[in-house]
Write a protein that holds these residues in place. Structure first.
Motif, short mmCIF file in Angstrom:
data_model
loop_
_atom_site.label_atom_id
_atom_site.label_comp_id
_atom_site.label_asym_id
_atom_site.label_seq_id
_atom_site.Cartn_x
_atom_site.Cartn_y
_atom_site.Cartn_z
N GLU A 46 -39.61 -6.12 -1.56
CA GLU A 46 -39.80 -5.74 -0.16
C GLU A 46 -39.31 -4.31 0.06
OE1 GLU A 46 -37.64 -8.18 2.56
OE2 GLU A 46 -38.42 -7.16 4.34
N THR A 47 -40.13 -3.49 0.72
CA THR A 47 -39.79 -2.09 0.96
C THR A 47 -40.21 -1.68 2.37
OG1 THR A 47 -41.92 -1.33 0.11
CG2 THR A 47 -40.13 -1.45 -1.48
N GLU A 48 -39.65 -0.57 2.84
CA GLU A 48 -40.11 0.03 4.09
C GLU A 48 -40.15 1.54 3.93
OE1 GLU A 48 -38.58 -3.12 7.54
OE2 GLU A 48 -37.62 -1.17 7.36
N ARG A 106 -35.56 -3.42 0.70
CA ARG A 106 -35.15 -4.50 1.60
C ARG A 106 -34.97 -5.84 0.90
NH1 ARG A 106 -35.00 -4.25 7.06
NH2 ARG A 106 -34.87 -6.51 6.87
N ARG A 175 -42.13 -2.56 10.61
CA ARG A 175 -40.78 -2.48 10.07
C ARG A 175 -39.81 -3.32 10.89
NH1 ARG A 175 -40.55 4.00 9.68
NH2 ARG A 175 -41.55 3.70 11.70
N ARG A 190 -43.90 -1.63 6.52
CA ARG A 190 -43.11 -2.56 5.69
C ARG A 190 -44.08 -3.22 4.71
NH1 ARG A 190 -41.82 -8.51 7.09
NH2 ARG A 190 -40.20 -9.09 5.61
N HIS A 192 -44.36 -6.16 1.43
CA HIS A 192 -43.67 -7.16 0.60
C HIS A 192 -44.67 -7.91 -0.28
CE1 HIS A 192 -44.77 -9.75 4.08
NE2 HIS A 192 -44.81 -10.73 3.19
#
Length: 216
Positions: A46-48, A106, A175, A190, A192
């Motif tokens: 998971e990233t933003e 995240r 996000r 965001r 994932h």
DNA sequence: CTCTCGATGCGCT
DNA sequence: GCGCATCGAGAGA
């Protein structure tokens, strides 16, 4: 070229690109933390993206300061910041030098060093070790000492190639944690891994018998 | 399951 | 002072 996991270091080229591509491109990669010769690692799930001074949610929207300096630097370095008086969050700096942007990590799926992570997250189940930006920093022992660290060439905290995800396995959404407004509600920055259980705010993969589905 | 709230320290107005 | 890219406990349905 490879270690026992069969993967080399991530190339800086993956991060020296537009930040949305980098945020997607980081999914499926491996984050490695070495502590006392012990290897801790997890798959990024998971990233933003936080992109530039025009992005109201990006710390650089307040301009270039001591705190945001790392984001203005070259890609592939760690931007680690302190939040709510008790948590650290890890970002990977992206884009070319002078362009302040970064990807917040995240969620991780723990792969190696679970015993150490459990010790740093007492009382938590394995699912809750690293499913949030503050949690994963706690589990991996990431704090201000690693701010600015080179995640490509460093040896305390670094990225390995892993395996990038196919497009169809990546989900985009707004996000998390921003106060409401245009940048919070409509901008889907965001990303994932679809169905992964180590994503923050994740629901159980398979609803238990009798569970209601949310109407939509 | 959902929602609310407190912890706790730093950066910035 | 105020607000924050969070988390976990507790209450209620």
């Amino acid at each position: 070229m490879t270690n026992e996991t069969g993967m080399g270091r991530l190339s800086r080229d993956v991060l020296a690109v537009d930040t949305l591509a980098a945020a997607r491109g980081l999914l499926g990669r491996r984050l490695v933390r070495m502590i006392d010769g012990q290897r801790l690692s997890g798959l990024i799930v998971e990233t933003e993206a936080y992109i530039g001074e025009a992005d109201a949610a990006c710390h650089a929207s307040r301009g270039r300061t001591a705190r945001t300096e790392v984001m203005y630097g070259p890609p592939g370095h760690a931007y680690v910041y302190f939040i709510y008086g008790m948590y650290w969050c890890l970002n990977v700096v992206t884009e070319r030098e002078g362009c302040p942007a970064a990807v917040l990590i995240r969620g991780l799926e723990p792969l190696e060093g679970l015993e150490v992570m459990r010790r740093q997250r007492p009382g938590r189940s394995d699912l809750e070790l690293t499913n949030g930006p503050g949690k994963l920093c706690r589990a991996l022992g990431i704090d201000r000492r690693l701010n600015g660290a080179d995640l490509i060439l460093g040896d305390e905290l670094y990225l390995e190639e892993g395996e990038p995800l196919p497009e169809r396995s990546v989900v985009a959404s707004p996000r998390i944690g921003l106060k409401t407004g245009e940048w919070a509600d409509t901008v889907p920055w965001r990303f994932h891994v679809a169905g992964n259980r180590y994503v923050s705010h994740a629901r159980p993969a398979v609803p238990r018998a009798g569970a209601r589905l949310k109407t939509g």
